[in-house]
Design an enzyme around this catalytic site. Structure first.
Site, PDB file in Angstrom:
ATOM      1  CG  ASP A   1       2.397   0.640  10.976  1.00 47.87           C
ATOM      2  OD1 ASP A   1       1.758   1.382  11.755  1.00 47.87           O
ATOM      3  OD2 ASP A   1       2.160   0.558   9.764  1.00 47.87           O
TER       4      ASP A   1
ATOM      5  CG  ASP B   1      -0.388  -0.376   2.492  1.00 47.60           C
ATOM      6  OD1 ASP B   1       0.855  -0.516   2.581  1.00 47.60           O
ATOM      7  OD2 ASP B   1      -1.147  -0.537   3.464  1.00 47.60           O
TER       8      ASP B   1
END
Ligand code: NAG
Ligand code: NAG
Ligand code: NAG
Ligand code: NAG
Ligand code: NAG
Ligand code: NAG
Length: 741
Positions: free
Chosen positions: A465, A54
């Site tokens: 993340d 992504d």
């Protein structure tokens, strides 16, 4: 003896600016580190497969299970190529590859999307610009297979692309070069994940989810007449079919359209369309769902959902059929957040299923698999323990594929990595398969901060993340990320100039760890919370004083704060909340700051700052770096150029030829005792990455057109004080690169 060829080569080497040529490699974090929403095998050429991400581009699978990046040329102009919303590999001419790219459909990405077209399996691409945006990092980005970009398997000049945002269905008949809207297709998808969102992110229409050609409705050389299209509608017709190649469309009769259809996969030998659906678009949501099969011959839909009742607490994402074994298929729970992800397999067209794990008797699980994280040890049980929220099998499981040439070979994507194995048929015999982290070569992290202290590991990172790492080796995956406190996203990291094993790192408030400041005195091997930090303060940028006792912190929402000896952080009222900050690397009481066109100095350990000098017409400074051995020798990058001061900011030299600069860094000097090499991501008659060995007088470009590093403004730099020429580029989506002369 010197042969002619060698001397010619030497001659060329002398003429070319060899000293400026850089070798770039990824710092290996390994294991991907982010969401892999799509993996696609070519159905004609054995072993040919691609993964899309992504924010980090697309990758090609190698024979040894590793992956090679395809879009590293994306630069500041083409950064949105790294958002890959769909991928198609040609089932007729396998050399042809198409990527639908673009990052966001809202204002975060000002550019329209494009179809990237390759005729050499991804070695080179040309772009066909689309008249609308594409959202590779938008909601619902996993909702497609065989992808919302599909190639007619009987006539591969024909492609269909299902757009987001209500833009509808597009068709190309010239291998993706030109596109026209399919005006007969009018139901363009009404589902919006969160209508109350005002950013344009969660309140945009997901649009068309997938396009599936029924190759059995035609034969080679004749355009396929029957095409299924899945649309993001919830509770209204959402699977449509044409039987005339797209002239007219109708809703597929008898379909229960309660949920959003995530995938529509054809099993050609069975003439069956399998569909997985979820009550959310994903990638994070979904609490109910269904698996359905549509017998194309009889027109009958059958609900083949593997679980029901209280066992059904997730939607379905990943869906794959074994093309060698008609009737064998697998589906993945999109998000089974607890106790772990789940995958089901059927060998009889969904009549019966077996799971990847089952409760033996709570809380003991029968795991019908063995697990290996040897290629990325930080992913696995060493790091992600088995407490709720930390999973082995994964989450965000949209990509699930069985190799069309090898029933034993399978891969699936998760929110963090790619898993897979080579003994899948053991599922049907011993009901026990090997799962291994197989994302070697995929580096799709967003890097927030980098440091290269003069001692300890050459590189430490603050990463989105997955927290961050001490990179003891640049070529092998770290065994563990930063822990205790463990944060999903660390926003910055710094070291103390005089005591470089002393570090500070900042979290972004995304865990239950409380304090979002952590200190280390052993080069990041162990950490402790800074009890001076309030629980509700997080993010931003940080500077550690030269002796390591004072933390200056520009938080994300609470202004600039300072704390000495882990005492409670106090507001620094003399600095605006947008201030860029840095510490002197020699003098413990000195800090620097910049905001607007002002440069600030503190001589009292960050308690107070006074405007010292001016940064010309700058309106937004980006970064301050400080000569590690000379107090008061500072560099500042801004929207109006690059500035250098040797008197603590009283006066600045404007570096000539640089109109704008972002990340900057100082590294080892070209000559012993000389001035540090200066590195800058800058616009110097073109946006690039540059090095100066003469204090900013002359510059050499150190990247080229094959190495663009994506968006310049999103990147961070640090240079190695121990290795001349070595620079580290932290990107937003392609991990960390290190470059050597
Ligand atoms: C359609 O599916 C939903 C969800 O599985 C179910 O509750 C509903 O009863 C189904 N409707 C029909 C008409 O079968
Ligand atoms: C589909 O339906 C046809 C007609 O009823 C039947 O002959 C065929 O076996 C069915 N296919 C599958 C895979 O069940
Ligand atoms: C599957 O195999 C692994 C590795 O041998 C073993 O640890 C695991 O217990 C097996 N699972 C079951 C349910 O027997
Ligand atoms: C944090 O929360 C406490 C209690 O709600 C509040 O008093 C304090 O002002 C907050 N701190 C910041 C920096 O916002
Ligand atoms: C550090 O800076 C302060 C403030 O300018 C100065 O008073 C002090 O002498 C400096 N310390 C050293 C060791 O140079
Ligand atoms: C960015 O990449 C494009 C396409 O590869 C190229 O045409 C352009 O010159 C590059 N821009 C810069 C500033 O290097």
């Amino acid at each position: 003896m010197v042969n002619l060829k060698t001397s010619v080569a030497l001659l060329i080497a002398v003429i070319l600016p060899l000293a400026h040529a850089y070798t770039w490699k990824n710092v290996k974090i390994g294991g991907g580190g982010g969401f892999v929403p799509g993996i696609v095998f070519n159905t004609k050429q054995k072993g040919l497969a691609f993964a899309r991400t992504d924010i980090g581009g697309a990758y090609k699978l190698n024979a040894d299970d590793s992956w090679s990046p395809l879009l590293d040329f994306a630069n500041d102009t083409t950064w949105n190529y790294w958002g890959v919303d769909a991928l198609a590999t040609d089932p007729v001419e396998p050399n042809r590859l198409y990527l639908a790219t673009g990052m966001y459909t809202n204002s975060w990405d000002p550019n329209n999307g494009q179809i990237l077209i390759s005729k050499d399996t991804g070695a080179t691409f040309t772009a066909s610009k689309l008249p609308f945006k594409v959202g590779g990092n938008m909601p619902g980005r996993g909702m497609r297979v065989p992808e919302r970009l599909a190639i007619d398997p009987n006539s591969n000049n024909i492609l269909f692309f299902g757009a987001r945002s209500g833009n509808g269905l597009y068709k190309s008949t010239d291998y993706g070069v030109t596109w026209a809207k399919v005006s007969s297709f009018t139901n363009t998808g009404s589902y919006i994940a969160d209508p109350t969102d005002t950013t344009g992110y969660n309140n945009d229409k997901i649009g068309i989810a997938w396009v599936t050609f029924d190759q059995t409705s035609s034969s080679s050389g004749k355009a396929t007449p029957r095409i299924f299209v899945g649309v993001a509608n919830k509770g209204s017709d959402n699977i449509f079919v044409t039987t005339n190649g797209g002239s007219s469309w109708s809703s597929v009769a008898g379909h229960n359209s309660t949920y959003l259809p995530h995938k529509g996969v054809l099993s050609p030998a069975e003439k069956v369309l399998y569909v997985t659906s979820s009550d959310g678009a994903g990638p994070y949501d979904g609490t109910l769902g269904v698996v359905q099969k549509y017998n194309i011959t009889s027109g009958v839909w059958t609900d083949i959902t593997p679980v029901s009742g209280s066992d059904l607490y997730f939607g379905f994402g990943g869906l794959t059929v074994d093309l060698q074994k008609p009737g064998t298929l697998m589906v993945a729970a999109l998000n089974s957040w607890w106790p772990d992800g789940q995958i089901f397999r059927s060998t009889n067209g969904g009549t019966t299923w077996s799971p990847l794990w089952a409760w033996q008797s709570y809380p003991t699980m029968n795991k019908y698999y063995s697990y290996s994280d040897s290629l990325a040890p930080w992913l696995g049980p060493n790091y992600v323990d088995t407490t709720p929220g930390n999973k082995q099998i994964g989450w965000m499981m949209e990509a699930l594929v069985i190799d069309p040439f090898d029933s034993n070979h399978w891969l699936y994507g998760t929110g963090a990595t790619v898993y897979g194995g080579h003994d899948l048929l053991k599922w049907d015999t011993a009901h026990n398969v090997s799962i291994k982290a197989l994302a070697d070569g995929i580096e799709e992290t967003s890097i927030q901060g980098l440091i290269s202290p003069p001692s300890g590991p050459n590189l430490l990172s603050a990463v989105g993340d997955i927290g961050g790492f001490r990179h003891v080796s640049l070529t092998t995956s770290p065994t563990t990320g930063f822990t205790n406190p463990t944060w999903a996203t660390a926003s910055d990291i710094d070291f103390a100039g005089n005591k470089p094993t002393n570090l500070v790192r900042i979290g972004t408030g995304d865990s239950t760890s409380g304090k979002q400041v952590a200190l280390s005195s052993d080069s990041g091997a162990s950490w402790s919370q800074d009890y001076g930090a309030a629980d509700n303060v997080s993010g931003g940028k940080v500077a550690l004083s030269a002796d390591g006792d004072t933390v200056l912190w520009r938080t994300s929402a609470n202004g600039v704060l300072v704390s000495q000896y882990t005492n409670a952080f106090a507001a620094v009222s003399s600095l605006p909340s947008t201030a860029v900050i840095a510490s002197d690397k020699k003098n413990n009481t000195i800090f620097y700051s910049a905001a607007g066109s002002s440069f600030y100095l503190s001589t009292d350990g960050g308690k107070s700052f006074a405007i010292k000098g001016s940064l010309g017409s700058s309106t937004s400074p980006v970064k301050i770096v400080v000569n590690p051995s000379v107090t008061g020798d500072v560099w500042v990058s801004t929207d109006k150029g690059l500035f250098h001061s040797t008197n603590s900011g009283t006066s600045f030299t404007t570096i000539s030829g640089i109109s704008q600069a972002w990340a900057i860094a100082l590294g080892a000097s070209a000559k012993s005792g000389g001035y540090p090499a200066v590195f800058a991501a800058a616009n110097k008659g073109g946006i690039g990455y540059y090095r100066s060995d003469d204090t900013g007088v002359t510059w050499a470009k150190i990247n080229d057109n094959t190495r663009g590093f994506g968006s310049a403004s999103a990147n961070v730099l640090t240079a190695d004080p121990r290795i001349y020429g070595r620079v580290y580029v932290g990107t937003n989506g392609r991990g960390i690169f290190y470059g050597d002369i």
